[in-house]
Design a protein around this motif. Structure first.
Motif, PDB file in Angstrom:
ATOM      1  N   LYS A 110       4.847   7.132  -7.321  1.00  0.00           N
ATOM      2  CA  LYS A 110       4.532   5.748  -7.693  1.00  0.00           C
ATOM      3  C   LYS A 110       4.704   5.498  -9.191  1.00  0.00           C
ATOM      4  CE  LYS A 110      -0.506   6.217  -8.154  1.00  0.00           C
ATOM      5  NZ  LYS A 110      -1.797   5.721  -7.616  1.00  0.00           N
TER       6      LYS A 110
ATOM      7  N   VAL B  75      -8.977  -2.038   1.320  1.00  0.00           N
ATOM      8  CA  VAL B  75      -7.870  -1.344   0.670  1.00  0.00           C
ATOM      9  C   VAL B  75      -7.328  -0.205   1.529  1.00  0.00           C
ATOM     10  CG1 VAL B  75      -7.191   0.015  -1.345  1.00  0.00           C
ATOM     11  CG2 VAL B  75      -8.706  -1.950  -1.626  1.00  0.00           C
TER      12      VAL B  75
ATOM     13  N   ASP C  19      -1.225   4.235   5.155  1.00  0.00           N
ATOM     14  CA  ASP C  19      -1.325   4.369   3.706  1.00  0.00           C
ATOM     15  C   ASP C  19      -0.759   5.663   3.140  1.00  0.00           C
ATOM     16  OD1 ASP C  19      -2.509   1.952   3.590  1.00  0.00           O
ATOM     17  OD2 ASP C  19      -4.505   2.665   3.133  1.00  0.00           O
TER      18      ASP C  19
ATOM     19  N   VAL D 196      -3.867  -6.426  -3.444  1.00  0.00           N
ATOM     20  CA  VAL D 196      -4.227  -5.460  -2.403  1.00  0.00           C
ATOM     21  C   VAL D 196      -5.734  -5.339  -2.215  1.00  0.00           C
ATOM     22  CG1 VAL D 196      -2.113  -4.096  -2.621  1.00  0.00           C
ATOM     23  CG2 VAL D 196      -4.114  -3.477  -3.975  1.00  0.00           C
TER      24      VAL D 196
ATOM     25  N   TYR E 107      -4.989  -3.610  -8.716  1.00  0.00           N
ATOM     26  CA  TYR E 107      -4.107  -4.700  -8.323  1.00  0.00           C
ATOM     27  C   TYR E 107      -4.839  -5.694  -7.430  1.00  0.00           C
ATOM     28  CZ  TYR E 107      -0.921  -1.441 -10.404  1.00  0.00           C
ATOM     29  OH  TYR E 107      -0.330  -0.595 -11.297  1.00  0.00           O
TER      30      TYR E 107
ATOM     31  N   ASP F 161      -3.694   3.242 -10.251  1.00  0.00           N
ATOM     32  CA  ASP F 161      -4.650   3.239  -9.149  1.00  0.00           C
ATOM     33  C   ASP F 161      -4.619   1.900  -8.412  1.00  0.00           C
ATOM     34  OD1 ASP F 161      -7.158   4.651  -7.936  1.00  0.00           O
ATOM     35  OD2 ASP F 161      -7.794   2.602  -8.353  1.00  0.00           O
ATOM     36  N   ASP F 162      -4.653   1.962  -7.080  1.00  0.00           N
ATOM     37  CA  ASP F 162      -4.509   0.742  -6.285  1.00  0.00           C
ATOM     38  C   ASP F 162      -5.594  -0.300  -6.548  1.00  0.00           C
ATOM     39  OD1 ASP F 162      -6.583   2.048  -5.023  1.00  0.00           O
ATOM     40  OD2 ASP F 162      -5.430   2.565  -3.239  1.00  0.00           O
TER      41      ASP F 162
ATOM     42  N   LEU G 225       2.127   2.034  -3.428  1.00  0.00           N
ATOM     43  CA  LEU G 225       1.017   2.490  -4.270  1.00  0.00           C
ATOM     44  C   LEU G 225       0.578   3.911  -3.934  1.00  0.00           C
ATOM     45  CD1 LEU G 225      -1.217  -0.707  -4.397  1.00  0.00           C
ATOM     46  CD2 LEU G 225      -0.357   0.541  -6.387  1.00  0.00           C
ATOM     47  N   ARG G 226       0.756   4.331  -2.681  1.00  0.00           N
ATOM     48  CA  ARG G 226       0.256   5.639  -2.252  1.00  0.00           C
ATOM     49  C   ARG G 226       1.333   6.724  -2.274  1.00  0.00           C
ATOM     50  NH1 ARG G 226      -4.148   3.584   0.773  1.00  0.00           N
ATOM     51  NH2 ARG G 226      -5.222   2.299  -0.764  1.00  0.00           N
TER      52      ARG G 226
ATOM     53  N   TYR H  26       0.832  -1.198   0.000  1.00  0.00           N
ATOM     54  CA  TYR H  26       0.000   0.000   0.000  1.00  0.00           C
ATOM     55  C   TYR H  26       0.870   1.253   0.000  1.00  0.00           C
ATOM     56  CZ  TYR H  26      -3.353  -3.556   1.362  1.00  0.00           C
ATOM     57  OH  TYR H  26      -4.118  -4.697   1.400  1.00  0.00           O
TER      58      TYR H  26
END
Length: 202
Positions: free
Chosen positions: A61, A81, A87, A75, A72, A68-69, A56-57, A53
């Protein structure tokens, strides 16, 4: 986990070292029993490891070819999420600062995050039937391209290793095509091994 959003999912054995006079001179920690299943999926209401996470945040990235998370699978597996405490980009920066203080170089830190990002990409790789074996789906192409770039490996070799294996019979190598189930297992086994080695290194 459901009960603890910052649970340590591994065991460790610690030796505390003293000299002849009883003065503390150091310690040695050995990790074992890392919960490898949590690298690739999570139960309902739970999450995979924080590192996924965080990468991704973080504000950079795009350096890891991430979007966008919600794209995937790993996750999103537990449908949990978001976690406001773990995060943020600031948390990502704090982890990097900690690694720097530990003596992990900038190149090594980048390699660690690329390894994590690669796992995210590769867990999105899907397979379709292809005769007696299988092939990667067309929707997986972008993830394979990005994942192999993150890990610095050859794409053709990676795809071949997911689709076939070599058995040694009577001293001679024999290639065997893998089923979809076997290919999925191979994909996730590699992801688990890479993450486990990064964890051990840190």
């Amino acid at each position: 986990t459901v009960r603890n959003d910052n649970s340590s999912r591994f065991g460790k054995f610690m030796k505390v070292k003293f000299d002849d006079s009883g003065f503390l001179v150091g310690a040695h920690i050995t990790k074992y029993l890392l919960e490898k299943s949590r690298i690739v999926t999570a139960a309902q209401g739970e999450r995979v490891y924080h590192s996924f996470y965080l990468v991704l945040r973080n504000k950079n990235k795009a350096n890891f070819a991430l979007e966008d998370d919600k794209k995937y699978k790993s996750v999103c597996a537990g449908n949990t999420v978001n976690n406001k405490e773990f995060d943020s980009h600031e948390e990502y920066q704090e982890v990097n600062t900690s690694m720097e203080l530990m003596g992990i170089t900038a190149e090594e830190r980048e390699g660690i995050w690329k390894a994590v990002a690669g796992v995210l990409h590769f867990e999105n790789v899907e397979f379709l039937p292809d005769g007696e074996g299988c092939m990667t789906s067309s929707t997986s192409a972008d993830h394979i391209t990005k994942g192999t770039k993150m890990w610095g490996i050859d794409r053709a070799t990676y795809e071949r290793e997911l689709k076939e294996t070599t058995l040694v019979i009577m001293g001679s190598p024999v290639k065997k095509l893998m089923t979809i189930v076997q290919a999925v297992d191979a994909r996730s086994a590699v992801n688990k091994a890479i993450y486990d080695q990064c964890f051990a290194f840190i």
